[in-house]
Design an enzyme around this catalytic site. Structure first.
Site, PDB file in Angstrom:
ATOM      1  CG  ASN A  10      -1.935  -1.101   1.149  1.00 48.38           C
ATOM      2  OD1 ASN A  10      -2.448  -1.429   0.081  1.00 48.38           O
ATOM      3  ND2 ASN A  10      -2.225  -1.714   2.277  1.00 48.38           N
ATOM      4  CB  CYS A  11       4.145   2.000   1.201  1.00 44.83           C
ATOM      5  SG  CYS A  11       5.466   3.212   1.249  1.00 44.83           S
ATOM      6  CB  SER A  12       3.708   5.472  -3.470  1.00 47.30           C
ATOM      7  OG  SER A  12       4.242   6.466  -2.612  1.00 47.30           O
TER       8      SER A  12
END
Length: 114
Positions: A10-12
């Protein structure tokens, strides 16, 4: 070369780092979704030691109660214990290779250990 990324999909920044690793033809990659399979305190201590950084620098502040809990001023053992108990406190992504460990913020820092 073997590489392990402690990854949050979920983390870019984590996704960007993973993409950089996947572009490397000579990298045998292990992806650990640390929120599902958190590292224990010993592994976290080893990762930060190998990165040459205090655990506090690997503390995720955004979206956590780390400041309110006093973790930004705590010693490494306290920070690592909190991270092991609540992996959302771990800033991501951490990448480990035989050349060392980096907290890949920005993602390009991964190149230092490839």
């Amino acid at each position: 070369m073997k590489a392990t990324i402690w990854h949050n999909p979920n983390c870019s920044k984590s996704r960007q780092t993973l993409a950089l690793l996947e572009e490397q033809p000579d990298v045998e990659l292990t992806v650990v979704q640390y929120l599902k399979n958190p590292p224990n305190a010993d592994k976290l201590a080893q990762l930060y030691s190998d990165a040459g950084m205090p655990a506090r620098e690997g503390l995720r502040l955004s979206g956590t109660d780390a400041k309110e809990r006093g973790l930004t001023e705590a010693d490494d053992a306290t920070v690592v214990a909190a991270m092991a108990e609540e992996p959302k406190l771990i800033e991501r992504p951490l990448v480990e290779t035989e050349k060392g460990v980096r907290l890949c913020r920005p993602p390009e820092k991964v190149r230092e250990i490839l």
